[in-house]
Motif scaffolding. Structure first.
Motif, PDB file in Angstrom:
ATOM      1  N   ASN A   1       9.396  -7.046  -4.065  1.00 17.64           N
ATOM      2  CA  ASN A   1       9.485  -7.036  -5.526  1.00 17.64           C
ATOM      3  C   ASN A   1       9.613  -5.632  -6.096  1.00 17.64           C
ATOM      4  OD1 ASN A   1       8.863  -9.987  -6.633  1.00 17.64           O
ATOM      5  ND2 ASN A   1       7.560  -9.651  -4.849  1.00 17.64           N
ATOM      6  N   LYS A   2       9.744  -4.640  -5.196  1.00 17.33           N
ATOM      7  CA  LYS A   2       9.917  -3.238  -5.590  1.00 17.33           C
ATOM      8  C   LYS A   2       8.782  -2.742  -6.491  1.00 17.33           C
ATOM      9  CE  LYS A   2      14.957  -3.503  -5.183  1.00 17.33           C
ATOM     10  NZ  LYS A   2      14.906  -2.994  -3.804  1.00 17.33           N
ATOM     11  N   TYR A   3       7.552  -3.121  -6.144  1.00 17.71           N
ATOM     12  CA  TYR A   3       6.391  -2.580  -6.843  1.00 17.71           C
ATOM     13  C   TYR A   3       6.094  -1.201  -6.265  1.00 17.71           C
ATOM     14  CZ  TYR A   3       5.598  -7.477  -8.157  1.00 17.71           C
ATOM     15  OH  TYR A   3       5.729  -8.751  -8.630  1.00 17.71           O
ATOM     16  N   ASP A   4       5.652  -0.288  -7.116  1.00 13.74           N
ATOM     17  CA  ASP A   4       5.324   1.056  -6.649  1.00 13.74           C
ATOM     18  C   ASP A   4       3.863   1.175  -6.231  1.00 13.74           C
ATOM     19  OD1 ASP A   4       7.856   2.513  -7.070  1.00 13.74           O
ATOM     20  OD2 ASP A   4       7.523   1.929  -9.157  1.00 13.74           O
ATOM     21  N   VAL A   5       2.995   0.499  -6.955  1.00 17.20           N
ATOM     22  CA  VAL A   5       1.567   0.576  -6.668  1.00 17.20           C
ATOM     23  C   VAL A   5       0.948  -0.808  -6.816  1.00 17.20           C
ATOM     24  CG1 VAL A   5      -0.653   1.557  -7.373  1.00 17.20           C
ATOM     25  CG2 VAL A   5       1.408   2.956  -7.497  1.00 17.20           C
ATOM     26  N   VAL A   6       0.125  -1.177  -5.849  1.00 18.33           N
ATOM     27  CA  VAL A   6      -0.666  -2.406  -5.948  1.00 18.33           C
ATOM     28  C   VAL A   6      -2.117  -2.009  -5.758  1.00 18.33           C
ATOM     29  CG1 VAL A   6      -1.153  -4.696  -5.021  1.00 18.33           C
ATOM     30  CG2 VAL A   6       1.200  -3.841  -5.046  1.00 18.33           C
ATOM     31  N   GLN A   7      -2.938  -2.329  -6.763  1.00 15.55           N
ATOM     32  CA  GLN A   7      -4.344  -1.919  -6.729  1.00 15.55           C
ATOM     33  C   GLN A   7      -5.244  -3.149  -6.758  1.00 15.55           C
ATOM     34  OE1 GLN A   7      -5.361   0.892  -9.788  1.00 15.55           O
ATOM     35  NE2 GLN A   7      -6.957   1.828  -8.534  1.00 15.55           N
ATOM     36  N   ASP A   8      -6.339  -3.054  -6.020  1.00 15.84           N
ATOM     37  CA  ASP A   8      -7.296  -4.153  -5.934  1.00 15.84           C
ATOM     38  C   ASP A   8      -8.333  -3.997  -7.045  1.00 15.84           C
ATOM     39  OD1 ASP A   8      -9.009  -6.171  -5.241  1.00 15.84           O
ATOM     40  OD2 ASP A   8      -9.652  -5.303  -3.340  1.00 15.84           O
ATOM     41  N   VAL A   9      -8.401  -4.959  -7.971  1.00 18.16           N
ATOM     42  CA  VAL A   9      -9.349  -4.861  -9.080  1.00 18.16           C
ATOM     43  C   VAL A   9     -10.772  -5.128  -8.615  1.00 18.16           C
ATOM     44  CG1 VAL A   9      -7.638  -5.516 -10.800  1.00 18.16           C
ATOM     45  CG2 VAL A   9      -9.012  -7.294  -9.722  1.00 18.16           C
ATOM     46  N   TYR A  10     -10.927  -5.763  -7.461  1.00 16.62           N
ATOM     47  CA  TYR A  10     -12.270  -6.073  -6.966  1.00 16.62           C
ATOM     48  C   TYR A  10     -12.964  -4.825  -6.415  1.00 16.62           C
ATOM     49  CZ  TYR A  10     -16.091  -8.276  -4.437  1.00 16.62           C
ATOM     50  OH  TYR A  10     -17.341  -8.620  -3.973  1.00 16.62           O
ATOM     51  N   THR A  11     -12.224  -4.010  -5.667  1.00 18.29           N
ATOM     52  CA  THR A  11     -12.800  -2.802  -5.064  1.00 18.29           C
ATOM     53  C   THR A  11     -12.359  -1.519  -5.760  1.00 18.29           C
ATOM     54  OG1 THR A  11     -10.971  -2.554  -3.484  1.00 18.29           O
ATOM     55  CG2 THR A  11     -12.835  -3.933  -2.805  1.00 18.29           C
ATOM     56  N   GLY A  12     -11.276  -1.599  -6.548  1.00 19.91           N
ATOM     57  CA  GLY A  12     -10.738  -0.397  -7.167  1.00 19.91           C
ATOM     58  C   GLY A  12      -9.858   0.408  -6.219  1.00 19.91           C
ATOM     59  N   ARG A  13      -9.597  -0.134  -5.036  1.00 18.41           N
ATOM     60  CA  ARG A  13      -8.833   0.598  -4.022  1.00 18.41           C
ATOM     61  C   ARG A  13      -7.339   0.338  -4.158  1.00 18.41           C
ATOM     62  NH1 ARG A  13      -7.060  -0.434   1.161  1.00 18.41           N
ATOM     63  NH2 ARG A  13      -7.894  -2.540   1.092  1.00 18.41           N
ATOM     64  N   THR A  14      -6.551   1.388  -3.946  1.00 17.98           N
ATOM     65  CA  THR A  14      -5.105   1.230  -3.904  1.00 17.98           C
ATOM     66  C   THR A  14      -4.727   0.632  -2.563  1.00 17.98           C
ATOM     67  OG1 THR A  14      -4.748   3.120  -5.365  1.00 17.98           O
ATOM     68  CG2 THR A  14      -2.887   2.424  -4.013  1.00 17.98           C
ATOM     69  N   VAL A  15      -4.131  -0.545  -2.588  1.00 18.53           N
ATOM     70  CA  VAL A  15      -3.776  -1.241  -1.356  1.00 18.53           C
ATOM     71  C   VAL A  15      -2.390  -0.837  -0.886  1.00 18.53           C
ATOM     72  CG1 VAL A  15      -3.566  -3.509  -0.252  1.00 18.53           C
ATOM     73  CG2 VAL A  15      -5.177  -3.192  -2.132  1.00 18.53           C
ATOM     74  N   TYR A  16      -1.482  -0.584  -1.836  1.00 23.10           N
ATOM     75  CA  TYR A  16      -0.111  -0.220  -1.470  1.00 23.10           C
ATOM     76  C   TYR A  16       0.412   0.834  -2.438  1.00 23.10           C
ATOM     77  CZ  TYR A  16       4.968  -0.440  -1.114  1.00 23.10           C
ATOM     78  OH  TYR A  16       6.294  -0.108  -0.982  1.00 23.10           O
TER      79      TYR A  16
END
Length: 221
Positions: A171-186
């Motif tokens: 989907n050509k996302y630049d950043v995927v962040q986890d709202v549960y941990t606050g960690r950048t996953v991708y």
């Protein structure tokens, strides 16, 4: 002799709590947890990322809740069932051993008055040994369940991150962040500011080295 009948109850409570802690819904943290470094991506400060000179276009940022994904996905539900089966197996093993000890204690009490001192001591020693083995079994079962939970969670986490990476790239996302941990996953390549960081550090290093001799000369004079 005091036979501890509360050990089994304690074991069950500990492991039920462990299952609930690992798989049950958990409220989202009120405050954002600081990102930590991932095995597959780098944790990125969003402020630093958006202020980087390397970023000249808007980034496509998306958010996920990994805890919800673990609980609600088909694979996550399967893992929960596997852990419940494991817990039930270990619980039954503990119950069977407890029942065996209770029977031995009841049999000893029924014939205790007919036994001489040596025979009583021998029977008591057997029951004490059974109780010690029972306590060791409790510890072993608890450790086995914890290990099974850890392995299942790690395997599910790896699968989750791979899926997020594929989803983001497709989907050509630049950043995927986890709202549960606050960690950048991708993070995509264009979202990374590592080169900017290196260049900035190098400039500071060169500048500090140039100033050092001047300070030394002034101090000598």
């Amino acid at each position: 002799m005091n036979y501890n009948k509360n050990l089994l109850s304690a074991f069950l409570l500990v492991n039920c709590a462990s299952i609930n802690a690992g798989m049950a819904p958990v409220a989202k943290p009120a405050e954002k947890i600081a990102p930590v470094k991932s095995s597959t991506t780098e944790a990125i400060s969003m402020d630093a990322l958006l202020s980087s000179s390397q970023v000249t276009v808007d980034l496509k940022v998306r958010y996920v809740n990994t805890m919800d994904a673990m609980q609600m996905s088909a694979r996550g539900k399967e893992v929960q069932k596997e852990l419940e089966v494991k817990r039930d197996e270990l619980t039954n093993k503990v119950k069977n051993e407890e029942s065996r000890i209770q029977q031995a204690v009841a049999m000893f009490k029924s014939k205790e008055s007919t036994l001489n001192k040596n025979a009583r001591n021998e029977e008591e020693a057997k029951i004490v040994k059974m109780q010690r083995e029972y306590e060791m079994l409790l510890k072993t079962c608890e450790d086995d369940l914890k290990l099974a939970m850890q392995q299942a969670t790690e395997a599910l986490s790896v699968e989750l991150e791979k899926t997020i990476t594929t989803l983001a790239q497709n989907n050509k996302y630049d950043v995927v962040q986890d709202v549960y941990t606050g960690r950048t996953v991708y993070a995509s390549e264009r979202a990374m500011i590592t080169n900017d960081l290196i260049q900035s550090m190098d400039k500071q290093f060169v500048a500090s080295n140039k100033k050092a001799p001047a300070k030394t000369a002034a101090a000598t004079a």
